[in-house]
Design a protein around this motif. Structure first.
Motif, PDB file in Angstrom:
ATOM      1  N   SER A 125      35.124  37.215  27.947  1.00  0.00           N
ATOM      2  CA  SER A 125      35.316  38.492  28.648  1.00  0.00           C
ATOM      3  C   SER A 125      36.091  38.050  29.908  1.00  0.00           C
ATOM      4  N   LYS A 126      36.049  37.045  30.462  1.00  0.00           N
ATOM      5  CA  LYS A 126      36.726  36.504  31.549  1.00  0.00           C
ATOM      6  C   LYS A 126      38.195  36.355  31.403  1.00  0.00           C
ATOM      7  N   LEU A 127      38.430  35.816  30.112  1.00  0.00           N
ATOM      8  CA  LEU A 127      39.856  35.479  29.718  1.00  0.00           C
ATOM      9  C   LEU A 127      40.466  37.178  29.781  1.00  0.00           C
ATOM     10  N   ASP A 128      39.653  38.189  29.025  1.00  0.00           N
ATOM     11  CA  ASP A 128      40.284  39.452  28.732  1.00  0.00           C
ATOM     12  C   ASP A 128      40.410  40.300  30.103  1.00  0.00           C
ATOM     13  N   ALA A 129      39.425  39.869  31.149  1.00  0.00           N
ATOM     14  CA  ALA A 129      39.406  40.665  32.467  1.00  0.00           C
ATOM     15  C   ALA A 129      40.617  39.902  33.362  1.00  0.00           C
ATOM     16  N   GLY A 130      41.131  38.744  32.846  1.00  0.00           N
ATOM     17  CA  GLY A 130      41.985  38.131  33.734  1.00  0.00           C
ATOM     18  C   GLY A 130      41.635  37.169  34.903  1.00  0.00           C
TER      19      GLY A 130
END
Length: 62
Positions: A43-48
């Motif tokens: 989710s951190k990767l997805d949110a940048g």
């Protein structure tokens, strides 16, 4: 919290069958922790908002 509970149960004198169940609970808790950790990373990767560390590594072909 559940991990502490299983540790406390294991430290007490409980029948062998219950020890087996406690072992199963511990394995499943570890799997759940791994899953949640990876979902949070994704989710951190997805949110940048993921943190990146640059690391050197050696790549060899055999």
């Amino acid at each position: 919290m559940l991990k502490k509970d299983t540790t406390l149960l294991r430290n007490n004198t409980v029948p062998e069958k219950q020890q087996e169940y406690i072992g199963i609970m511990e394995k499943q808790l570890n799997k759940m922790k791994w899953l949640i950790t990876n979902l949070l990373k994704m989710s951190k990767l997805d949110a940048g908002t993921a943190d990146y560390k640059k690391e050197n590594f050696l790549f060899t072909l055999h």
